[in-house]
Design a protein around this motif. Sequence first.
Motif, PDB file in Angstrom:
ATOM      1  N   PRO A  18       3.721  -2.287   6.597  1.00 62.09           N
ATOM      2  CA  PRO A  18       2.983  -3.550   6.498  1.00 62.09           C
ATOM      3  C   PRO A  18       1.470  -3.366   6.360  1.00 62.09           C
ATOM      4  CG  PRO A  18       3.863  -3.260   8.718  1.00 62.09           C
ATOM      5  CD  PRO A  18       4.420  -2.151   7.874  1.00 62.09           C
ATOM      6  N   ALA A  19       0.942  -2.183   6.617  1.00 64.27           N
ATOM      7  CA  ALA A  19      -0.495  -1.943   6.454  1.00 64.27           C
ATOM      8  C   ALA A  19      -0.915  -2.051   4.990  1.00 64.27           C
ATOM      9  CB  ALA A  19      -0.866  -0.571   7.006  1.00 64.27           C
ATOM     10  N   ALA A  20      -0.041  -1.706   4.074  1.00 68.88           N
ATOM     11  CA  ALA A  20      -0.327  -1.793   2.635  1.00 68.88           C
ATOM     12  C   ALA A  20       0.998  -1.986   1.895  1.00 68.88           C
ATOM     13  CB  ALA A  20      -1.053  -0.551   2.156  1.00 68.88           C
ATOM     14  N   PRO A  21       1.629  -3.150   2.062  1.00 70.45           N
ATOM     15  CA  PRO A  21       2.970  -3.356   1.498  1.00 70.45           C
ATOM     16  C   PRO A  21       3.043  -3.231  -0.022  1.00 70.45           C
ATOM     17  CG  PRO A  21       2.052  -5.428   2.312  1.00 70.45           C
ATOM     18  CD  PRO A  21       1.132  -4.336   2.751  1.00 70.45           C
ATOM     19  N   ASP A  22       1.989  -3.634  -0.725  1.00 69.59           N
ATOM     20  CA  ASP A  22       2.026  -3.543  -2.186  1.00 69.59           C
ATOM     21  C   ASP A  22       2.015  -2.095  -2.670  1.00 69.59           C
ATOM     22  OD1 ASP A  22       2.072  -6.306  -2.302  1.00 69.59           O
ATOM     23  OD2 ASP A  22      -0.096  -6.478  -2.539  1.00 69.59           O
ATOM     24  N   TRP A  23       1.302  -1.244  -1.939  1.00 65.85           N
ATOM     25  CA  TRP A  23       1.274   0.175  -2.286  1.00 65.85           C
ATOM     26  C   TRP A  23       2.605   0.839  -1.964  1.00 65.85           C
ATOM     27  CZ3 TRP A  23      -2.072   2.107  -5.489  1.00 65.85           C
ATOM     28  CH2 TRP A  23      -3.258   1.402  -5.697  1.00 65.85           C
ATOM     29  N   ALA A  24       3.203   0.451  -0.839  1.00 63.62           N
ATOM     30  CA  ALA A  24       4.519   0.990  -0.483  1.00 63.62           C
ATOM     31  C   ALA A  24       5.557   0.558  -1.512  1.00 63.62           C
ATOM     32  CB  ALA A  24       4.914   0.518   0.917  1.00 63.62           C
ATOM     33  N   TYR A  25       5.454  -0.687  -1.969  1.00 64.08           N
ATOM     34  CA  TYR A  25       6.362  -1.190  -2.996  1.00 64.08           C
ATOM     35  C   TYR A  25       6.253  -0.329  -4.258  1.00 64.08           C
ATOM     36  CZ  TYR A  25       8.656  -4.299  -6.294  1.00 64.08           C
ATOM     37  OH  TYR A  25       9.503  -4.811  -7.248  1.00 64.08           O
ATOM     38  N   LEU A  26       5.023  -0.044  -4.696  1.00 60.64           N
ATOM     39  CA  LEU A  26       4.845   0.793  -5.891  1.00 60.64           C
ATOM     40  C   LEU A  26       5.415   2.187  -5.695  1.00 60.64           C
ATOM     41  CD1 LEU A  26       1.324   0.040  -7.389  1.00 60.64           C
ATOM     42  CD2 LEU A  26       3.565  -0.459  -8.346  1.00 60.64           C
ATOM     43  N   ALA A  27       5.194   2.764  -4.522  1.00 61.38           N
ATOM     44  CA  ALA A  27       5.748   4.095  -4.257  1.00 61.38           C
ATOM     45  C   ALA A  27       7.266   4.067  -4.412  1.00 61.38           C
ATOM     46  CB  ALA A  27       5.357   4.573  -2.862  1.00 61.38           C
ATOM     47  N   GLY A  28       7.907   3.038  -3.874  1.00 64.62           N
ATOM     48  CA  GLY A  28       9.356   2.912  -4.000  1.00 64.62           C
ATOM     49  C   GLY A  28       9.806   2.655  -5.428  1.00 64.62           C
TER      50      GLY A  28
END
Length: 187
Positions: A18-28
């Motif tokens: 949740p600290a950077a959900p958009d970046w985690a989404y891109l990584a996935g």
Amino acid sequence: PLYAHLERTALRAKQFFPAAPDWAYLAGLWHDAGKYQKEFQTYLVASNEESNEQRPVKVKHSIVGAALAGRQRDAVSLVLAWVIAAHHGSLAARTYLVEQVRSKGMPLLKACQADIPLNVLNTPRPSSPEGSVLDTTLGSASLWIRMLFSALIDADMLDTEAWSSGGERPNNYAHIDELRDRLDGFL
């Protein structure tokens, strides 16, 4: 389908970080983009053939997603490339990663770019994470990178497990927000 795995992994990673959900989404979303390579698809078919007497040579796929992430060549893109390249192993030295993306990842990405769905290939990058965490102290950046790495690995493993077992494992655990509130109360 591969796209379904990418999307499910992206959504899980987003929940886990949740600290950077958009970046985690891109990584996935980008972590297995290299599986669109024709060579990787051939590897999958050969791996599943019972008559295949000789084990097929594995095809690198993580470096393609790392190249996809690293196209911008800034600090956050490098971090995305780093965690994607390492999602089946461990975080490598930055200089090694940059060399691998340049020498192997970019040519492989160029070769399979036409096979990657446009919604994966052209997903816009969000702005830099709040507070420019990567520009702060080394300890903060290190933790941020490891948390993103962990979110991607957990998301990928859980989605793969759900696919191979035919369903989700029961979730009897508290959500990260509840755990944070408990910790804050304790402290």
